[in-house]
Design a protein around this motif. Structure first.
Motif, PDB file in Angstrom:
ATOM      1  N   ASP A   1       0.816  -1.216   0.000  1.00 30.38           N
ATOM      2  CA  ASP A   1       0.000   0.000   0.000  1.00 30.38           C
ATOM      3  C   ASP A   1       0.850   1.267   0.000  1.00 30.38           C
ATOM      4  OD1 ASP A   1      -2.335  -1.526   0.120  1.00 30.38           O
ATOM      5  OD2 ASP A   1      -2.307  -1.554   2.317  1.00 30.38           O
ATOM      6  N   GLY A   2       2.195   1.109   0.044  1.00 31.54           N
ATOM      7  CA  GLY A   2       3.080   2.255   0.076  1.00 31.54           C
ATOM      8  C   GLY A   2       3.327   2.795   1.476  1.00 31.54           C
ATOM      9  N   ASN A   3       2.816   2.097   2.506  1.00 29.45           N
ATOM     10  CA  ASN A   3       3.016   2.533   3.886  1.00 29.45           C
ATOM     11  C   ASN A   3       4.329   1.985   4.437  1.00 29.45           C
ATOM     12  OD1 ASN A   3       0.483   3.858   4.022  1.00 29.45           O
ATOM     13  ND2 ASN A   3      -0.503   1.889   4.368  1.00 29.45           N
ATOM     14  N   LEU A   4       4.901   2.706   5.389  1.00 36.69           N
ATOM     15  CA  LEU A   4       6.154   2.312   6.006  1.00 36.69           C
ATOM     16  C   LEU A   4       6.000   0.980   6.725  1.00 36.69           C
ATOM     17  CD1 LEU A   4       9.100   3.106   6.705  1.00 36.69           C
ATOM     18  CD2 LEU A   4       8.187   4.149   8.774  1.00 36.69           C
ATOM     19  N   LYS A   5       6.952   0.101   6.533  1.00 37.08           N
ATOM     20  CA  LYS A   5       6.980  -1.200   7.196  1.00 37.08           C
ATOM     21  C   LYS A   5       8.336  -1.325   7.886  1.00 37.08           C
ATOM     22  CE  LYS A   5       6.188  -6.083   6.284  1.00 37.08           C
ATOM     23  NZ  LYS A   5       5.823  -7.057   5.246  1.00 37.08           N
ATOM     24  N   VAL A   6       8.314  -1.496   9.215  1.00 38.45           N
ATOM     25  CA  VAL A   6       9.543  -1.598  10.001  1.00 38.45           C
ATOM     26  C   VAL A   6       9.721  -3.059  10.393  1.00 38.45           C
ATOM     27  CG1 VAL A   6      10.818  -0.741  11.995  1.00 38.45           C
ATOM     28  CG2 VAL A   6       9.123   0.730  10.887  1.00 38.45           C
ATOM     29  N   MET A   7      10.863  -3.638  10.005  1.00 41.00           N
ATOM     30  CA  MET A   7      11.129  -5.059  10.222  1.00 41.00           C
ATOM     31  C   MET A   7      12.363  -5.238  11.114  1.00 41.00           C
ATOM     32  SD  MET A   7       8.892  -6.688   8.207  1.00 41.00           S
ATOM     33  CE  MET A   7       9.608  -8.305   8.101  1.00 41.00           C
ATOM     34  N   THR A   8      12.374  -6.372  11.828  1.00 43.36           N
ATOM     35  CA  THR A   8      13.553  -6.764  12.600  1.00 43.36           C
ATOM     36  C   THR A   8      13.705  -8.273  12.511  1.00 43.36           C
ATOM     37  OG1 THR A   8      14.698  -6.636  14.730  1.00 43.36           O
ATOM     38  CG2 THR A   8      12.319  -6.999  14.799  1.00 43.36           C
ATOM     39  N   GLN A   9      14.933  -8.745  12.672  1.00 41.24           N
ATOM     40  CA  GLN A   9      15.202 -10.176  12.719  1.00 41.24           C
ATOM     41  C   GLN A   9      15.014 -10.734  14.129  1.00 41.24           C
ATOM     42  OE1 GLN A   9      15.736 -12.154  10.009  1.00 41.24           O
ATOM     43  NE2 GLN A   9      15.205 -10.273   8.933  1.00 41.24           N
ATOM     44  N   LEU A  10      14.820  -9.836  15.105  1.00 36.80           N
ATOM     45  CA  LEU A  10      14.627 -10.262  16.484  1.00 36.80           C
ATOM     46  C   LEU A  10      13.260 -10.914  16.646  1.00 36.80           C
ATOM     47  CD1 LEU A  10      15.995  -7.046  18.206  1.00 36.80           C
ATOM     48  CD2 LEU A  10      17.156  -9.255  18.047  1.00 36.80           C
ATOM     49  N   THR A  11      13.178 -11.833  17.591  1.00 41.02           N
ATOM     50  CA  THR A  11      11.899 -12.469  17.880  1.00 41.02           C
ATOM     51  C   THR A  11      11.197 -11.715  19.000  1.00 41.02           C
ATOM     52  OG1 THR A  11      12.775 -13.937  19.579  1.00 41.02           O
ATOM     53  CG2 THR A  11      12.859 -14.739  17.287  1.00 41.02           C
ATOM     54  N   LYS A  12       9.916 -12.028  19.190  1.00 45.15           N
ATOM     55  CA  LYS A  12       9.150 -11.421  20.270  1.00 45.15           C
ATOM     56  C   LYS A  12       9.794 -11.741  21.619  1.00 45.15           C
ATOM     57  CE  LYS A  12       4.517 -10.573  20.642  1.00 45.15           C
ATOM     58  NZ  LYS A  12       3.101 -10.909  20.525  1.00 45.15           N
ATOM     59  N   ASN A  13      10.244 -12.979  21.805  1.00 45.29           N
ATOM     60  CA  ASN A  13      10.888 -13.365  23.061  1.00 45.29           C
ATOM     61  C   ASN A  13      12.223 -12.631  23.261  1.00 45.29           C
ATOM     62  OD1 ASN A  13       8.906 -15.035  24.089  1.00 45.29           O
ATOM     63  ND2 ASN A  13       9.702 -16.835  23.039  1.00 45.29           N
ATOM     64  N   GLU A  14      12.985 -12.444  22.192  1.00 43.76           N
ATOM     65  CA  GLU A  14      14.243 -11.698  22.312  1.00 43.76           C
ATOM     66  C   GLU A  14      13.977 -10.261  22.752  1.00 43.76           C
ATOM     67  OE1 GLU A  14      17.313 -13.778  19.186  1.00 43.76           O
ATOM     68  OE2 GLU A  14      15.685 -12.565  18.345  1.00 43.76           O
ATOM     69  N   LEU A  15      12.942  -9.643  22.193  1.00 44.15           N
ATOM     70  CA  LEU A  15      12.587  -8.282  22.607  1.00 44.15           C
ATOM     71  C   LEU A  15      12.144  -8.250  24.064  1.00 44.15           C
ATOM     72  CD1 LEU A  15      10.646  -6.783  19.561  1.00 44.15           C
ATOM     73  CD2 LEU A  15      12.944  -6.212  20.338  1.00 44.15           C
ATOM     74  N   LYS A  16      11.317  -9.217  24.452  1.00 41.92           N
ATOM     75  CA  LYS A  16      10.834  -9.264  25.835  1.00 41.92           C
ATOM     76  C   LYS A  16      11.975  -9.464  26.823  1.00 41.92           C
ATOM     77  CE  LYS A  16       6.160 -11.001  25.091  1.00 41.92           C
ATOM     78  NZ  LYS A  16       5.243 -12.123  25.344  1.00 41.92           N
ATOM     79  N   ASN A  17      13.028 -10.177  26.412  1.00 38.05           N
ATOM     80  CA  ASN A  17      14.152 -10.461  27.301  1.00 38.05           C
ATOM     81  C   ASN A  17      15.227  -9.380  27.309  1.00 38.05           C
ATOM     82  OD1 ASN A  17      13.101 -12.915  28.253  1.00 38.05           O
ATOM     83  ND2 ASN A  17      13.861 -13.996  26.451  1.00 38.05           N
TER      84      ASN A  17
END
Length: 134
Positions: free
Chosen positions: A107-123
């Motif tokens: 749709d042309g909207n900004l998409k922010v990606m990471t290789q980190l997992t949800k658990n890695e972020l939580k930790n």
């Protein structure tokens, strides 16, 4: 709200400052890569703020709560809210620009990606600095 407006105003002023260094720093190279991948010459703070952070499986694993900018106008960290549900229990973690990729979706909207997992972020350790939402 005042803090958010002040942060965004500061970001706009700082981003407008000319670069004096003859060589590009790693952060500048990352910002340039982000601009190339989105097909734009600029990324707007208003588009980044509140954006969902997506993992490799295209699942939302957090959202952008703040942008930390150095005095010389470079983005230092992106503050991401993780682990919450309906605004309860969320905490902030700090990601560097090299942990994120900025693209556009169909749709042309900004998409922010990471290789980190949800658990890695939580930790990750909580970011204790003041953010625009505080």
């Amino acid at each position: 709200m005042k803090t958010l407006l002040a942060s965004l105003s500061t970001l706009a002023l700082v981003a407008a400052a000319p670069a004096f260094a003859e060589t590009k720093s790693t952060t500048q190279q990352q910002q340039t890569q982000a601009q190339k991948s989105t097909g734009t010459s600029q990324l707007r703070a208003s588009n980044i703020m509140g954006a969902s952070i997506m993992n490799g499986q295209d699942e939302s694993i957090g959202d952008v709560n703040d942008i930390i900018v150095t005095q010389d106008g470079k983005i230092d960290r992106i503050i991401v809210g993780v682990g919450g549900f309906l605004g309860m229990g969320e905490r902030n973690v700090a990601l560097s620009m090299d942990q994120l990729n900025f693209n556009t979706n169909t749709d042309g909207n900004l998409k922010v990606m990471t290789q980190l997992t949800k658990n890695e972020l939580k930790n990750m350790p909580a970011y204790e600095g003041q953010t625009a939402t505080q």
